[in-house]
Structures are given as structure tokens and as C-alpha cells.
Motif scaffolding. Structure first.
Motif, PDB file in Angstrom:
ATOM      1  N   PRO A 102       1.308  30.617  41.529  1.00 35.91           N
ATOM      2  CA  PRO A 102       2.199  30.579  40.371  1.00 35.91           C
ATOM      3  C   PRO A 102       2.339  31.936  39.677  1.00 35.91           C
ATOM      4  CG  PRO A 102       0.568  28.821  40.275  1.00 35.91           C
ATOM      5  CD  PRO A 102       0.136  29.757  41.357  1.00 35.91           C
ATOM      6  N   PHE A 103       3.406  32.061  38.900  1.00 33.47           N
ATOM      7  CA  PHE A 103       3.538  33.179  37.969  1.00 33.47           C
ATOM      8  C   PHE A 103       2.658  32.847  36.762  1.00 33.47           C
ATOM      9  CE2 PHE A 103       7.524  33.538  40.294  1.00 33.47           C
ATOM     10  CZ  PHE A 103       7.679  34.909  40.428  1.00 33.47           C
ATOM     11  N   PRO A 104       1.693  33.670  36.395  1.00 33.37           N
ATOM     12  CA  PRO A 104       0.820  33.333  35.272  1.00 33.37           C
ATOM     13  C   PRO A 104       1.503  33.445  33.905  1.00 33.37           C
ATOM     14  CG  PRO A 104       0.142  35.406  36.280  1.00 33.37           C
ATOM     15  CD  PRO A 104       1.251  34.854  37.117  1.00 33.37           C
ATOM     16  N   LEU A 105       2.572  34.227  33.840  1.00 38.85           N
ATOM     17  CA  LEU A 105       3.271  34.446  32.569  1.00 38.85           C
ATOM     18  C   LEU A 105       4.766  34.186  32.736  1.00 38.85           C
ATOM     19  CD1 LEU A 105       1.550  37.837  31.676  1.00 38.85           C
ATOM     20  CD2 LEU A 105       1.006  35.591  30.695  1.00 38.85           C
ATOM     21  N   VAL A 106       5.369  33.691  31.659  1.00 35.35           N
ATOM     22  CA  VAL A 106       6.806  33.409  31.643  1.00 35.35           C
ATOM     23  C   VAL A 106       7.390  33.964  30.354  1.00 35.35           C
ATOM     24  CG1 VAL A 106       8.564  31.596  31.605  1.00 35.35           C
ATOM     25  CG2 VAL A 106       6.492  31.262  32.937  1.00 35.35           C
ATOM     26  N   ILE A 107       8.526  34.601  30.470  1.00 37.72           N
ATOM     27  CA  ILE A 107       9.302  34.985  29.291  1.00 37.72           C
ATOM     28  C   ILE A 107      10.578  34.164  29.315  1.00 37.72           C
ATOM     29  CG2 ILE A 107      10.758  36.789  28.285  1.00 37.72           C
ATOM     30  CD1 ILE A 107       8.575  38.793  28.977  1.00 37.72           C
ATOM     31  N   VAL A 108      10.893  33.546  28.182  1.00 36.61           N
ATOM     32  CA  VAL A 108      12.132  32.794  28.020  1.00 36.61           C
ATOM     33  C   VAL A 108      12.884  33.439  26.870  1.00 36.61           C
ATOM     34  CG1 VAL A 108      13.159  30.525  27.646  1.00 36.61           C
ATOM     35  CG2 VAL A 108      10.923  30.702  28.756  1.00 36.61           C
ATOM     36  N   THR A 109      14.143  33.804  27.107  1.00 41.74           N
ATOM     37  CA  THR A 109      14.920  34.466  26.059  1.00 41.74           C
ATOM     38  C   THR A 109      16.393  34.084  26.127  1.00 41.74           C
ATOM     39  OG1 THR A 109      15.482  36.605  25.054  1.00 41.74           O
ATOM     40  CG2 THR A 109      15.323  36.541  27.461  1.00 41.74           C
ATOM     41  N   ASP A 110      17.022  34.122  24.967  1.00 35.80           N
ATOM     42  CA  ASP A 110      18.473  33.946  24.880  1.00 35.80           C
ATOM     43  C   ASP A 110      19.137  35.269  24.509  1.00 35.80           C
ATOM     44  OD1 ASP A 110      17.787  34.265  22.218  1.00 35.80           O
ATOM     45  OD2 ASP A 110      18.746  32.421  21.530  1.00 35.80           O
TER      46      ASP A 110
END
Length: 182
Positions: free
Chosen positions: A105-113
Motif C-alpha cells: 500500500p501507499f502509506p500516505l494519501v493527500i486529498v485536495t480540491d
């Protein structure tokens, strides 16, 4: 994320190759530029429109991670997802995508608008930072990823995460009245 072609070609910031422009491509390009120029990520460690292929009961599915960041050794570090709406409502979908990535898995996620940004730890879905200052510098990214490890879930959990991702992806409907080709 469903996007529509704008029927014109632009030069991709990361690769220098010509690509089709879409309704969200300018944002993806700006985010790539932020990672490279401001946060000092090596271009070769970032993949744009990273295809995440998976299957449920033998039926193939695919989603695209807007920007996928890998270590020099090829280990997944960060999945960056642009969302066209309330950022908090896209966290669960983005975490599911990060969790099902194989072989790890990807250990980190960025979610942005592009206005709001959340940095999320994949294992627990905990928000560990907000705002564009939360985007880790390249020099800090590997340590941050190691501080928030996300082991590969068991097959039962992977199946559930795949179904969650497929359900969210299905809620968006077709992007242009037919099969999305972007």
C-alpha cells in the motif's frame, strides 16, 4: 475522478511529452509542479494518472491516482488525489485505493480540491496534516512514510477495500455519457 477531454494537447510537466488536456489536467499539472519545484521531489519518482487495476469476483476495475510518488527503490510512498468537491468526502475512497495497491500500500494519501488539502495516514485513515504546508518535503517523505507504515491487508480486508473503492467510483457515474477513455 471523472474528467472530460478538452480536445487539445498540452505538454506534460513531469515527462515533457504531449498529452491530452482535460477538465482537471491543469490542476494535476500544478500539483506536480508544486511537488517538484517547491517540495523538491525528483520528477522520476512521480507518476501521473497512475493506473490502479484491481478485480472483484474476476471482474476488472481500474481507477487513476492523480500523482503517485515512489521511493528511488520503487516503494510506494504517497498517493495524491484531486477531488472535485468537499475534500473530506473523498478521504475514504482515496484511502481504499491506497490500501489495495500491490505489492504494498501507499502509506500516505493527500486529498485536495486545490483549495483545501488533507494529508492522511493510510493504515488508520487519520488526518495527520492539513493545508498545503502539510505536503511533506522530499527530504522528509520517506521518514514520514516509515513512521506511518501500512502493511498489506489480508485478502478478506483487500476484498472489502476493493468493493468500497468500486462503490465510490460507481457513484460518480460516467463522465461523458459513455465509457471514460481518459
Amino acid at each position: 475522478m471523472h474528467e472530460v477531454s478538452l480536445n487539445r494537447v498540452i505538454t506534460d510537466y513531469l515527462t515533457g511529452q504531449e498529452i491530452m488536456d482535460t477538465t482537471y489536467e491543469d490542476l494535476r499539472q500544478a500539483l506536480a509542479k508544486l511537488l517538484v519545484e517547491d517540495r523538491k521531489y525528483p520528477r522520476e519518482n512521480i507518476q501521473s494518472k497512475y493506473a490502479l487495476d484491481y478485480s472483484i469476483n474476476g471482474e476488472p476495475h481500474s481507477v487513476a491516482i492523480d500523482l503517485a510518488v515512489f521511493s528511488p527503490a520503487g516503494d510506494p510512498l504517497l498517493a495524491l488525489v484531486f477531488c472535485p468537491g468537499e475534500v473530506g468526502t473523498f478521504v475514504r475512497e482515496s484511502v481504499a485505493a491506497a490500501r489495495i495497491h500491490l505489492p504494498s500500500p501507499f502509506p500516505l494519501v493527500i486529498v485536495t480540491d486545490s483549495m483545501e488539502l488533507l494529508l492522511v495516514e493510510t493504515k488508520t485513515s487519520e488526518v495527520i496534516g492539513s493545508g498545503f504546508n502539510a505536503v511533506p518535503r522530499w527530504s522528509d517523505l520517506q521518514d514520514l512514510a516509515h513512521a506511518h507504515p501500512c502493511p498489506l491487508p489480508g485478502e478478506d480486508r483487500l476484498d472489502k477495500e476493493r468493493r468500497i473503492l468500486a462503490a465510490y467510483d460507481g457513484l460518480g457515474g460516467p463522465c461523458c455519457g459513455s465509457e471514460c477513455g481518459i
